[in-house]
Design an enzyme around this catalytic site. Sequence first.
Site, PDB file in Angstrom:
ATOM      1  N   ASP A 141       0.163  13.477 -21.217  1.00  0.00           N
ATOM      2  CA  ASP A 141      -0.192  12.154 -20.699  1.00  0.00           C
ATOM      3  C   ASP A 141      -1.267  11.468 -21.531  1.00  0.00           C
ATOM      4  O   ASP A 141      -2.015  12.093 -22.274  1.00  0.00           O
ATOM      5  CB  ASP A 141      -0.735  12.280 -19.267  1.00  0.00           C
ATOM      6  CG  ASP A 141      -2.143  12.901 -19.242  1.00  0.00           C
ATOM      7  OD1 ASP A 141      -2.304  14.031 -19.757  1.00  0.00           O
ATOM      8  OD2 ASP A 141      -3.075  12.247 -18.740  1.00  0.00           O
ATOM      9  N   GLU A 185       2.099  26.598 -22.512  1.00  0.00           N
ATOM     10  CA  GLU A 185       1.185  25.459 -22.671  1.00  0.00           C
ATOM     11  C   GLU A 185       1.938  24.291 -23.315  1.00  0.00           C
ATOM     12  O   GLU A 185       2.933  24.486 -24.014  1.00  0.00           O
ATOM     13  CB  GLU A 185       0.012  25.954 -23.524  1.00  0.00           C
ATOM     14  CG  GLU A 185      -1.273  25.198 -23.564  1.00  0.00           C
ATOM     15  CD  GLU A 185      -1.751  24.363 -22.403  1.00  0.00           C
ATOM     16  OE1 GLU A 185      -0.947  23.713 -21.704  1.00  0.00           O
ATOM     17  OE2 GLU A 185      -2.967  24.283 -22.246  1.00  0.00           O
ATOM     18  N   ASP A 186       1.487  23.095 -23.037  1.00  0.00           N
ATOM     19  CA  ASP A 186       2.113  21.915 -23.639  1.00  0.00           C
ATOM     20  C   ASP A 186       1.651  21.743 -25.088  1.00  0.00           C
ATOM     21  O   ASP A 186       2.459  21.519 -25.986  1.00  0.00           O
ATOM     22  CB  ASP A 186       1.803  20.642 -22.822  1.00  0.00           C
ATOM     23  CG  ASP A 186       0.322  20.487 -22.468  1.00  0.00           C
ATOM     24  OD1 ASP A 186      -0.509  21.348 -22.874  1.00  0.00           O
ATOM     25  OD2 ASP A 186      -0.020  19.516 -21.784  1.00  0.00           O
ATOM     26  N   ASP A 195      -4.824  22.344 -29.062  1.00  0.00           N
ATOM     27  CA  ASP A 195      -5.582  21.395 -29.873  1.00  0.00           C
ATOM     28  C   ASP A 195      -6.775  22.143 -30.476  1.00  0.00           C
ATOM     29  O   ASP A 195      -6.624  22.839 -31.470  1.00  0.00           O
ATOM     30  CB  ASP A 195      -5.987  20.249 -28.933  1.00  0.00           C
ATOM     31  CG  ASP A 195      -6.623  19.082 -29.629  1.00  0.00           C
ATOM     32  OD1 ASP A 195      -6.252  18.784 -30.761  1.00  0.00           O
ATOM     33  OD2 ASP A 195      -7.503  18.436 -29.020  1.00  0.00           O
ATOM     34  N   SER A 196      -7.944  22.060 -29.863  1.00  0.00           N
ATOM     35  CA  SER A 196      -9.092  22.818 -30.378  1.00  0.00           C
ATOM     36  C   SER A 196      -8.895  24.314 -30.135  1.00  0.00           C
ATOM     37  O   SER A 196      -9.487  25.141 -30.830  1.00  0.00           O
ATOM     38  CB  SER A 196     -10.376  22.363 -29.689  1.00  0.00           C
ATOM     39  OG  SER A 196     -10.403  22.805 -28.351  1.00  0.00           O
ATOM     40  N   GLY A 219       0.485  19.499 -17.588  1.00  0.00           N
ATOM     41  CA  GLY A 219       1.171  19.195 -18.843  1.00  0.00           C
ATOM     42  C   GLY A 219       2.389  20.043 -19.152  1.00  0.00           C
ATOM     43  O   GLY A 219       3.344  19.560 -19.758  1.00  0.00           O
ATOM     44  N   ARG A 269       3.972  11.042 -18.889  1.00  0.00           N
ATOM     45  CA  ARG A 269       4.388  12.446 -18.802  1.00  0.00           C
ATOM     46  C   ARG A 269       5.906  12.574 -18.718  1.00  0.00           C
ATOM     47  O   ARG A 269       6.488  13.556 -19.148  1.00  0.00           O
ATOM     48  CB  ARG A 269       3.798  13.118 -17.550  1.00  0.00           C
ATOM     49  CG  ARG A 269       2.301  13.328 -17.601  1.00  0.00           C
ATOM     50  CD  ARG A 269       1.889  14.253 -16.447  1.00  0.00           C
ATOM     51  NE  ARG A 269       0.454  14.226 -16.187  1.00  0.00           N
ATOM     52  CZ  ARG A 269      -0.449  14.976 -16.816  1.00  0.00           C
ATOM     53  NH1 ARG A 269      -0.077  15.806 -17.766  1.00  0.00           N
ATOM     54  NH2 ARG A 269      -1.724  14.900 -16.495  1.00  0.00           N
ATOM     55  N   THR A 301      -9.517  25.791 -24.562  1.00  0.00           N
ATOM     56  CA  THR A 301      -8.994  26.062 -23.223  1.00  0.00           C
ATOM     57  C   THR A 301      -8.251  27.395 -23.197  1.00  0.00           C
ATOM     58  O   THR A 301      -8.495  28.239 -22.344  1.00  0.00           O
ATOM     59  CB  THR A 301      -8.043  24.926 -22.781  1.00  0.00           C
ATOM     60  OG1 THR A 301      -8.709  23.685 -22.979  1.00  0.00           O
ATOM     61  CG2 THR A 301      -7.637  25.067 -21.329  1.00  0.00           C
ATOM     62  N   LEU A 302      -7.360  27.568 -24.155  1.00  0.00           N
ATOM     63  CA  LEU A 302      -6.524  28.767 -24.179  1.00  0.00           C
ATOM     64  C   LEU A 302      -7.296  30.008 -24.589  1.00  0.00           C
ATOM     65  O   LEU A 302      -6.992  31.103 -24.137  1.00  0.00           O
ATOM     66  CB  LEU A 302      -5.313  28.555 -25.088  1.00  0.00           C
ATOM     67  CG  LEU A 302      -4.060  28.138 -24.336  1.00  0.00           C
ATOM     68  CD1 LEU A 302      -3.555  29.264 -23.448  1.00  0.00           C
ATOM     69  CD2 LEU A 302      -4.323  26.930 -23.445  1.00  0.00           C
TER      70      LEU A 302
HETATM   71  P1  IMP Z   1      -7.894  22.344 -26.279  1.00  0.00           P
HETATM   72  O1  IMP Z   1      -8.806  23.174 -25.426  1.00  0.00           O
HETATM   73  O2  IMP Z   1      -8.651  21.393 -27.167  1.00  0.00           O
HETATM   74  O3  IMP Z   1      -6.894  23.177 -27.069  1.00  0.00           O
HETATM   75  O4  IMP Z   1      -7.173  21.402 -25.261  1.00  0.00           O
HETATM   76  C1  IMP Z   1      -5.846  21.383 -25.043  1.00  0.00           C
HETATM   77  C2  IMP Z   1      -5.560  20.371 -23.945  1.00  0.00           C
HETATM   78  O5  IMP Z   1      -6.002  19.050 -24.341  1.00  0.00           O
HETATM   79  C3  IMP Z   1      -4.076  20.259 -23.730  1.00  0.00           C
HETATM   80  O6  IMP Z   1      -3.622  21.171 -22.750  1.00  0.00           O
HETATM   81  C4  IMP Z   1      -3.928  18.810 -23.300  1.00  0.00           C
HETATM   82  O7  IMP Z   1      -4.133  18.698 -21.911  1.00  0.00           O
HETATM   83  C5  IMP Z   1      -5.038  18.082 -24.010  1.00  0.00           C
HETATM   84  N1  IMP Z   1      -4.528  17.450 -25.259  1.00  0.00           N
HETATM   85  C6  IMP Z   1      -4.827  17.815 -26.517  1.00  0.00           C
HETATM   86  N2  IMP Z   1      -4.205  17.032 -27.420  1.00  0.00           N
HETATM   87  C7  IMP Z   1      -3.462  16.163 -26.711  1.00  0.00           C
HETATM   88  C8  IMP Z   1      -2.558  15.098 -27.086  1.00  0.00           C
HETATM   89  O8  IMP Z   1      -2.290  14.787 -28.270  1.00  0.00           O
HETATM   90  N3  IMP Z   1      -1.991  14.417 -26.059  1.00  0.00           N
HETATM   91  C9  IMP Z   1      -2.222  14.707 -24.741  1.00  0.00           C
HETATM   92  N4  IMP Z   1      -3.060  15.699 -24.342  1.00  0.00           N
HETATM   93  C10 IMP Z   1      -3.672  16.419 -25.326  1.00  0.00           C
HETATM   94 MG    MG Z   2      -2.861  20.915 -20.873  1.00  0.00          MG
END
Ligand code: IMP
Ligand code: MG
Length: 175
Positions: free
Chosen positions: A157, A97-98, A101-102, A42, A163, A105-106
Amino acid sequence: MAETIRVMIPEEEVDAKIAELGKKISEDYAGKQVHLICILKGSVFFTCELAKRITVPVSLDFMSVSSYGDGTSSSGIVKIAKDLDESLEGKDVIVIEDIIDSGRTLYYLMEVLGKRQPNSLKLCTLLDKPDRRVRDVKVDYVGFEIPDEFVVGYGLDYAQKYRNLPYIGIVEGLE
Ligand code: IMP
Ligand code: MG
């Protein structure tokens, strides 16, 4: 209804924001070398554009992580599918990072990378969805805060598509 993309952040705005972030990072790291970690896939587009706008010396490394989840949300169990090629010891590291969200991951990744003795470790994201946060991650550089909508483009994506769009858009007409 067929899938269509509605523009959320046009290309010119994304480009201008990346230039602004590049300038800020160049100022903050004056006299240093910055080591950028691109989180595949991403952040590839964002990392390249940002790196071009940074005026201090830049080195790059790549990491691929996958987070097990149900498709729309991550579980927090993160697997490193491709690790970095180089050590982080003594380096001034910025993880690119792109989207956050939650934050699961980070949160995990910053813990792992923090143990590798970097001189400093910061986080830069193009997009941030603060309303969705379940793990507290400190983000040092943010491009845009966006509402809780599923976005694509500029590296992001939907089922591996979109992408390559040069703007941030919302997918409409999903079944
Ligand atoms: P987290 O662990 O929930 O913060 O996940 C983040 C990852 O979820 C990002 O690196 C994206 O790969 C994916 N993601 C979260 N929201 C979106 C979105 O709106 N569009 C596309 N990918 C997303
Ligand atoms: Mg990602």
